[in-house]
Design a protein around this motif. Sequence first.
Motif, short mmCIF file in Angstrom:
data_model
loop_
_atom_site.label_atom_id
_atom_site.label_comp_id
_atom_site.label_asym_id
_atom_site.label_seq_id
_atom_site.Cartn_x
_atom_site.Cartn_y
_atom_site.Cartn_z
N ARG A 1 0.83 -1.20 0.00
CA ARG A 1 0.00 0.00 0.00
C ARG A 1 0.87 1.26 0.00
NH1 ARG A 1 -3.18 -1.05 4.30
NH2 ARG A 1 -4.55 -2.29 2.99
N SER A 2 1.94 1.27 0.80
CA SER A 2 2.81 2.46 0.84
C SER A 2 3.58 2.62 -0.47
CB SER A 2 3.78 2.37 2.02
OG SER A 2 4.67 1.30 1.86
N GLU A 3 4.00 1.51 -1.10
CA GLU A 3 4.68 1.60 -2.39
C GLU A 3 3.73 2.16 -3.46
OE1 GLU A 3 6.08 -2.32 -3.26
OE2 GLU A 3 7.78 -2.18 -1.89
N ARG A 4 2.50 1.70 -3.47
CA ARG A 4 1.52 2.21 -4.44
C ARG A 4 1.22 3.69 -4.19
NH1 ARG A 4 -2.78 -2.78 -4.73
NH2 ARG A 4 -1.44 -4.19 -5.90
N GLN A 5 1.11 4.06 -2.93
CA GLN A 5 0.83 5.46 -2.61
C GLN A 5 2.00 6.34 -3.04
OE1 GLN A 5 -2.12 6.47 -1.56
NE2 GLN A 5 -1.40 8.58 -1.79
N ALA A 6 3.24 5.88 -2.84
CA ALA A 6 4.41 6.65 -3.27
C ALA A 6 4.42 6.78 -4.79
CB ALA A 6 5.69 5.97 -2.78
N SER B 1 4.19 10.30 -6.90
CA SER B 1 5.18 10.72 -7.90
C SER B 1 4.53 10.97 -9.26
CB SER B 1 6.30 9.68 -8.02
OG SER B 1 5.81 8.49 -8.60
N LEU B 2 3.57 10.13 -9.63
CA LEU B 2 2.87 10.33 -10.90
C LEU B 2 2.01 11.60 -10.86
CD1 LEU B 2 1.80 6.67 -11.76
CD2 LEU B 2 3.59 8.04 -12.86
N GLU B 3 1.38 11.89 -9.75
CA GLU B 3 0.61 13.12 -9.62
C GLU B 3 1.51 14.34 -9.74
OE1 GLU B 3 -1.47 12.69 -5.92
OE2 GLU B 3 -3.16 11.66 -6.85
N ALA B 4 2.71 14.25 -9.15
CA ALA B 4 3.66 15.36 -9.25
C ALA B 4 4.10 15.57 -10.70
CB ALA B 4 4.87 15.10 -8.35
N LYS B 5 4.33 14.47 -11.43
CA LYS B 5 4.72 14.58 -12.85
C LYS B 5 3.59 15.21 -13.66
CE LYS B 5 8.00 10.76 -13.23
NZ LYS B 5 8.26 9.46 -13.86
#
Length: 100
Positions: free
Chosen positions: A77-82, A86-90
Amino acid sequence: MLPGRILSATAPALRQVARPRPAVIGRRWNSSSSEPSAYSSFFKSFGRPITKVCLMAVFTYQLVFFGWTKLEQDEVRSERQAEISSLEAKVKDLQEGKKE
């Protein structure tokens, strides 16, 4: 006609079939020896402790398994959230680049 009259001819045969058998109490399977076998005496003395140990082992295994599964789910869950962050920031950077 009454049902009793129809069965009156077969009533003695039915009584023999319906007669209860006497219960056998205290039957010994090994009547030649008066002492219990080593196998049965072992389980009479150690049956409860062996059962308790097996049940505690199963309980411990289940507890560790569920704990491990919970930790693994938290990690995924934490890996997916990270990755989502990162994709939202891009996406945000790309949208800002188009506006300028």
